[in-house]
Scaffold this active site. Structure first.
Site, PDB file in Angstrom:
ATOM      1  CE  LYS A  57      -3.657  -2.502   2.385  1.00 25.24           C
ATOM      2  NZ  LYS A  57      -4.212  -2.887   3.688  1.00 25.24           N
ATOM      3  CD  GLN A 101      -3.371  -4.841   6.932  1.00 23.19           C
ATOM      4  OE1 GLN A 101      -3.253  -3.854   6.227  1.00 23.19           O
ATOM      5  NE2 GLN A 101      -3.988  -5.935   6.536  1.00 23.19           N
ATOM      6  CG  ASP A 124      -9.857  -0.712   5.422  1.00 21.94           C
ATOM      7  OD1 ASP A 124      -9.303  -1.038   4.350  1.00 21.94           O
ATOM      8  OD2 ASP A 124      -9.342  -0.873   6.527  1.00 21.94           O
TER       9      ASP A 124
END
Length: 293
Positions: A57, A101, A124
């Protein structure tokens, strides 16, 4: 690759590359207006796979021109300390979007962490408020909403390859909160208009349902679950769930023989990872572009 000749390859990596070029131009436009798009990631512990995902990412951010903050917390971090870190990022105006995460280690609760992220910074697309808008079918969701990344990636992949969705029968295998469940909601939205059946481990006659489907999407994490005998000729087949074989290679939920009957099919070793990361950064840039108003 010969087994793929009969079907059009749904190449998520190629589409992601094109989206990164588009996002590079968008990020440059923001910087010309004095706005530096900024993403923050929070990783707790030393999970090797999670660290690898974070690294990819951040590499995408560097390519596009997005500032990326890499926040690492020790594995013994208590929930209050994690929530304090998230609250600080929520409050920082320079940070446009953030993500924690998953999975979290130990006794830390994934759902609590997701709910702690500001819904306005939820890149997200998994905050309960944003999922609630998806469930409610908010009219502006497809243009201005923060969509769950993997479901949005799959939608973009199907649209890019002109796979018909309006009125199509879609079988989604897997009811997890990250992919299957929100994907079923997304594809049934007004404006997409698919007829979605959500299947899972307790479903009866799985093959009977998939053989009637125009689109089959497998997010079960069971290697080779979907075989050619389960697919209607000409259907689009997307493998989302992956596992790792003894040789360390990724193995799709979709068996190789599916390519002989499908009209469209994802490659056998991963399909939407890069595209999911692109969807994450699309959310980030959408948030940053609100500062232009």
């Amino acid at each position: 690759m010969s087994v793929l000749r009969s079907a059009t390859l749904l190449d998520g990596d190629a589409l992601a590359e094109g989206l990164r070029r588009q996002m590079t131009a968008r990020a440059a436009q923001l910087r010309r207006h004095g706005i530096t798009p900024c993403m923050a990631t929070v990783l707790v512990g030393e999970n090797v796979a999670s660290a690898s995902y974070i690294g990819r990412k951040h590499a995408d951010c560097a390519e596009i021109g997005i500032e990326a903050r890499d926040i690492r917390l020790p594995a013994d971090t208590a929930m209050p300390a994690l929530l304090d870190q998230v609250a600080a990022l929520n409050a920082e105006a320079a940070v446009h979007g953030l993500m924690v995460q998953l999975p979290l280690p130990g006794a830390l609760d994934d759902d609590t962490a997701l709910a702690a992220v500001s819904p306005a910074k939820d890149i997200d697309g998994l905050h309960p408020e944003n999922l609630g808008r998806l469930l409610a079918g908010a009219p502006d969701l497809l243009t201005t909403g923060l969509l769950p990344c993997t479901p949005h990636a799959i939608l973009q992949l199907l649209r890019h390859h002109a796979v018909p969705l309006s009125g199509a029968r879609v079988a989604v295998i897997g009811r997890g909160p990250l992919v299957g469940r929100p994907l079923a909601m997304l594809l049934s939205l007004k404006g997409i208009d698919a007829e979605v059946t959500l299947l899972h481990s307790a479903s009866r006659d799985l093959a009977e349902v998939t053989r009637r489907a125009d689109v089959v999407i497998a997010a079960a994490g069971q290697p080779g679950l979907v075989t050619a005998q389960m697919i209607r000729p000409g259907a689009a087949v997307v493998g989302v769930g992956i596992t790792y074989g003894a040789d360390g290679r990724m193995v799709s939920d979709i068996a190789a023989d599916v390519a002989r009957v499908a009209g469209w099919v994802t490659p056998p070793h991963g399909s939407v990872g890069a595209l999911t990361r692109a969807a994450l950064l699309q959310n980030l840039l959408m948030i940053a572009e609100r500062d232009l108003a």
